[in-house]
Scaffold this motif. Structure first.
Motif, short mmCIF file in Angstrom:
data_model
loop_
_atom_site.label_atom_id
_atom_site.label_comp_id
_atom_site.label_asym_id
_atom_site.label_seq_id
_atom_site.Cartn_x
_atom_site.Cartn_y
_atom_site.Cartn_z
N ILE A 4 71.12 15.54 29.42
CA ILE A 4 70.32 14.31 29.33
C ILE A 4 70.47 13.59 30.65
CG2 ILE A 4 72.14 12.93 28.23
CD1 ILE A 4 69.59 11.64 26.67
N GLU A 5 69.36 13.13 31.17
CA GLU A 5 69.36 12.44 32.45
C GLU A 5 69.23 10.94 32.23
OE1 GLU A 5 66.94 12.82 36.65
OE2 GLU A 5 67.11 14.57 35.32
N ALA A 6 70.08 10.18 32.91
CA ALA A 6 70.05 8.73 32.78
C ALA A 6 68.77 8.19 33.42
CB ALA A 6 71.27 8.11 33.44
N ALA A 7 68.03 7.42 32.64
CA ALA A 7 66.80 6.78 33.08
C ALA A 7 66.62 5.55 32.19
CB ALA A 7 65.62 7.75 32.92
N PRO A 8 65.76 4.62 32.58
CA PRO A 8 65.57 3.44 31.75
C PRO A 8 65.28 3.75 30.27
CG PRO A 8 64.52 3.09 33.86
CD PRO A 8 64.98 4.53 33.83
N ASP A 9 64.51 4.80 30.01
CA ASP A 9 64.17 5.11 28.62
C ASP A 9 65.26 5.87 27.86
OD1 ASP A 9 63.63 7.41 30.20
OD2 ASP A 9 62.27 8.19 28.68
N PHE B 54 69.78 4.19 39.93
CA PHE B 54 68.99 4.26 41.15
C PHE B 54 67.55 4.57 40.78
CE2 PHE B 54 67.60 6.45 45.11
CZ PHE B 54 67.74 5.36 45.96
N ASP B 55 66.64 3.79 41.29
CA ASP B 55 65.22 3.91 40.96
C ASP B 55 64.62 5.17 41.59
OD1 ASP B 55 62.55 3.57 40.39
OD2 ASP B 55 62.39 1.60 41.32
N LYS B 56 64.03 5.99 40.77
CA LYS B 56 63.42 7.23 41.28
C LYS B 56 62.18 6.97 42.12
CE LYS B 56 65.41 10.29 38.00
NZ LYS B 56 65.30 11.27 36.99
N ALA B 57 61.68 5.75 42.08
CA ALA B 57 60.54 5.40 42.93
C ALA B 57 61.00 5.02 44.34
CB ALA B 57 59.76 4.25 42.31
N ALA B 58 62.29 4.74 44.51
CA ALA B 58 62.83 4.37 45.82
C ALA B 58 62.92 5.60 46.72
CB ALA B 58 64.21 3.73 45.66
N SER B 59 62.73 5.38 47.98
CA SER B 59 62.84 6.47 48.95
C SER B 59 64.30 6.91 49.05
CB SER B 59 62.33 5.98 50.31
OG SER B 59 62.50 6.99 51.27
N SER B 60 64.52 8.20 49.01
CA SER B 60 65.88 8.73 49.09
C SER B 60 65.84 10.21 49.46
CB SER B 60 66.60 8.57 47.75
OG SER B 60 67.83 9.26 47.77
N PRO B 61 66.85 10.66 50.22
CA PRO B 61 66.93 12.10 50.49
C PRO B 61 67.11 12.92 49.21
CG PRO B 61 68.66 10.90 51.68
CD PRO B 61 67.88 9.91 50.90
N LEU B 62 67.64 12.28 48.15
CA LEU B 62 67.79 12.98 46.86
C LEU B 62 66.46 13.50 46.37
CD1 LEU B 62 70.11 10.63 44.78
CD2 LEU B 62 70.58 13.00 45.38
N TRP B 63 65.44 12.68 46.43
CA TRP B 63 64.14 13.05 45.89
C TRP B 63 63.38 13.92 46.86
CZ3 TRP B 63 66.62 11.64 42.16
CH2 TRP B 63 67.00 10.34 41.85
N ASN B 64 63.65 13.75 48.17
CA ASN B 64 62.95 14.54 49.19
C ASN B 64 63.45 15.98 49.25
OD1 ASN B 64 61.64 12.17 49.82
ND2 ASN B 64 62.98 11.70 51.53
N ASN B 65 64.71 16.19 48.92
CA ASN B 65 65.31 17.52 49.02
C ASN B 65 66.32 17.73 47.88
OD1 ASN B 65 66.05 20.02 49.88
ND2 ASN B 65 66.75 19.37 51.89
N PRO B 66 65.86 17.77 46.63
CA PRO B 66 66.79 17.86 45.50
C PRO B 66 67.61 19.15 45.49
CG PRO B 66 64.53 18.14 44.76
CD PRO B 66 64.47 17.74 46.21
N ASP B 67 67.09 20.21 46.08
CA ASP B 67 67.83 21.47 46.10
C ASP B 67 69.10 21.35 46.95
OD1 ASP B 67 68.10 24.15 45.26
OD2 ASP B 67 67.41 24.84 47.22
N LYS B 68 69.02 20.61 48.04
CA LYS B 68 70.17 20.40 48.92
C LYS B 68 71.34 19.74 48.18
CE LYS B 68 71.55 17.66 52.93
NZ LYS B 68 71.10 16.73 53.95
N TYR B 69 71.02 18.88 47.24
CA TYR B 69 72.05 18.12 46.51
C TYR B 69 72.47 18.81 45.20
CZ TYR B 69 71.15 14.52 49.91
OH TYR B 69 71.02 13.83 51.09
N GLY B 70 71.88 19.94 44.90
CA GLY B 70 72.25 20.68 43.70
C GLY B 70 71.57 20.21 42.44
N ILE B 71 70.62 19.31 42.57
CA ILE B 71 69.95 18.75 41.39
C ILE B 71 69.13 19.81 40.66
CG2 ILE B 71 68.28 17.02 40.59
CD1 ILE B 71 69.17 15.36 43.10
N ILE B 72 68.42 20.62 41.41
CA ILE B 72 67.60 21.68 40.80
C ILE B 72 68.49 22.66 40.05
CG2 ILE B 72 66.08 23.63 41.29
CD1 ILE B 72 64.87 21.87 43.55
N LYS B 73 69.62 23.00 40.62
CA LYS B 73 70.55 23.94 39.99
C LYS B 73 71.10 23.36 38.68
CE LYS B 73 73.30 26.46 42.49
NZ LYS B 73 74.41 26.89 43.37
#
Length: 135
Positions: free
Chosen positions: A67-72, A17-36
């Motif tokens: 490690i986070e999955a990204a193109p690089d 999933f492109d991090k440049a795309a609009s998504s609630p994941l990027w707007n509120n990463p704490d809600k999804y546990g990403i920050i944790k």
């Protein structure tokens, strides 16, 4: 012994999933546990990680190497799977179909078995699943 954790964001058809795309994941990463997830990591790895060092670190240290999955990092992640270094996958599935892009598991050689250790679905339709390698 440390564990190596993969954090990935994919679409229903298995593309990153492109991090440049609009998504609630990027707007509120704490809600999804990403920050944790990121803050619990002892070490954040990038595409330039030394496999010799990583193998030693896993033996000598405690904690989580992330490690986070990204193109690089896709090629590095493929190599990590080839050498059985990935112990856990945290997979976010975003309810959309891209039809094209970079596949997360395109470079994964052979069969491996995983056990689900956690899952959560969100009102946005996004699902977070955690798997540990069992074989």
């Amino acid at each position: 012994m440390a564990k190596l954790q993969l954090l990935a964001f994919i679409t229903l058809d298995g593309y990153l999933f492109d991090k440049a795309a609009s998504s609630p994941l990027w707007n509120n990463p704490d809600k999804y546990g990403i920050i944790k997830i990121r803050s619990r990591a002892t070490q954040i790895l990038n595409a330039d990680v030394s496999f010799i060092s990583l193998t030693q670190w896993k033996k000598e240290y405690e904690g989580t190497f992330l490690i986070e999955a990204a193109p690089d990092t896709i090629s590095t992640i493929g190599s990590m799977f080839r050498y059985w270094l990935v112990d856990e996958i945290v997979l976010f599935v975003i309810p959309c179909i891209l039809g094209d892009g970079i596949r997360l598991f395109a470079e994964i050689p052979g069969l491996s078995s995983w056990e689900m250790t956690g899952n959560k679905s969100f009102r946005s339709g996004i699902c977070r699943m955690t798997y540990k390698r069992i074989g």
